[in-house]
Scaffold this motif. Structure first.
Motif, mmCIF file in Angstrom:
data_model
loop_
_atom_site.group_PDB
_atom_site.id
_atom_site.type_symbol
_atom_site.label_atom_id
_atom_site.label_comp_id
_atom_site.label_asym_id
_atom_site.label_seq_id
_atom_site.Cartn_x
_atom_site.Cartn_y
_atom_site.Cartn_z
ATOM 1 N N ASP A 12 23.976 29.644 37.333
ATOM 2 C CA ASP A 12 24.906 29.305 36.491
ATOM 3 C C ASP A 12 25.162 30.417 35.241
ATOM 4 N N ASP A 15 27.993 32.752 35.754
ATOM 5 C CA ASP A 15 29.556 32.449 35.753
ATOM 6 C C ASP A 15 30.133 32.357 34.269
ATOM 7 N N ILE A 16 29.454 32.929 33.423
ATOM 8 C CA ILE A 16 29.961 33.113 31.895
ATOM 9 C C ILE A 16 30.662 34.466 31.801
ATOM 10 N N ARG A 129 36.168 30.270 30.076
ATOM 11 C CA ARG A 129 34.599 30.002 30.172
ATOM 12 C C ARG A 129 33.838 29.909 31.306
ATOM 13 N N SER A 130 34.503 29.791 32.555
ATOM 14 C CA SER A 130 33.928 29.877 33.758
ATOM 15 C C SER A 130 34.687 30.804 34.685
ATOM 16 N N ARG A 132 34.147 30.879 38.062
ATOM 17 C CA ARG A 132 34.187 29.904 39.420
ATOM 18 C C ARG A 132 35.495 29.016 39.331
ATOM 19 N N GLU A 133 35.489 28.305 38.015
ATOM 20 C CA GLU A 133 36.432 27.449 37.673
ATOM 21 C C GLU A 133 37.963 27.826 37.279
ATOM 22 N N ARG A 135 38.467 28.546 34.086
ATOM 23 C CA ARG A 135 38.942 27.873 32.861
ATOM 24 C C ARG A 135 37.998 28.379 31.706
#
Length: 135
Positions: A12, A15-16, A129-130, A132-133, A135
């Motif tokens: 994770d 992801d940042i 902020r992500s 993957r997302e 967003r």
């Protein structure tokens, strides 16, 4: 209660956006890169490095990709390949760069822009902020 899988947990971190968390895996990957950087603490090693960078770096059992990142002074790539910013500071210090000068090159900002951003409190928490997302 199940504890989270450590590999999922540390994945994770990737992801940042714009952040490289120095994990145990990165430490293992960058061991020789970081040892090379630390060698520059000694004046005689700095002189050998400055006299022939390629010959000096070839004495270290790094990957060719790590060596090229150092020769290119691509600090972001060095971080991706296991470099620790505090060890890499020995490289840019040997080049006569301040921490501010070196880190600004990692952001795509001028030294003045980077310094103004940091003096104003750093990067805004707004925005992506992500990865993957998105967003």
């Amino acid at each position: 209660m199940n504890s989270p899988d450590v590999h999922e947990y540390t994945a994770d971190f990737d992801d940042i956006p714009g952040t490289r968390v120095y994990t145990a895996a990165r430490a293992r990957q960058g061991y020789h890169l970081n040892q090379f950087a630390m060698s520059l603490m000694k004046a005689e090693n700095r002189e050998r490095w400055k006299a022939n960078e390629r010959a000096y770096i070839d004495e270290w059992p790094m990957t060719e990709e790590q060596k090229q990142a150092v020769l290119d002074r691509d600090y972001n790539r060095m971080l991706d390949l296991g470099g620790n910013i505090y060890f890499l500071a020995k490289v840019f210090s040997t080049d006569g760069l301040s921490f501010l000068q070196a880190v600004s090159t990692m952001t795509g900002m001028s030294v003045e822009e980077y310094q103004a951003m940091m003096n104003a409190g750093g990067r805004s928490p707004e925005g992506v902020r992500s990865i993957r997302e998105a967003r």
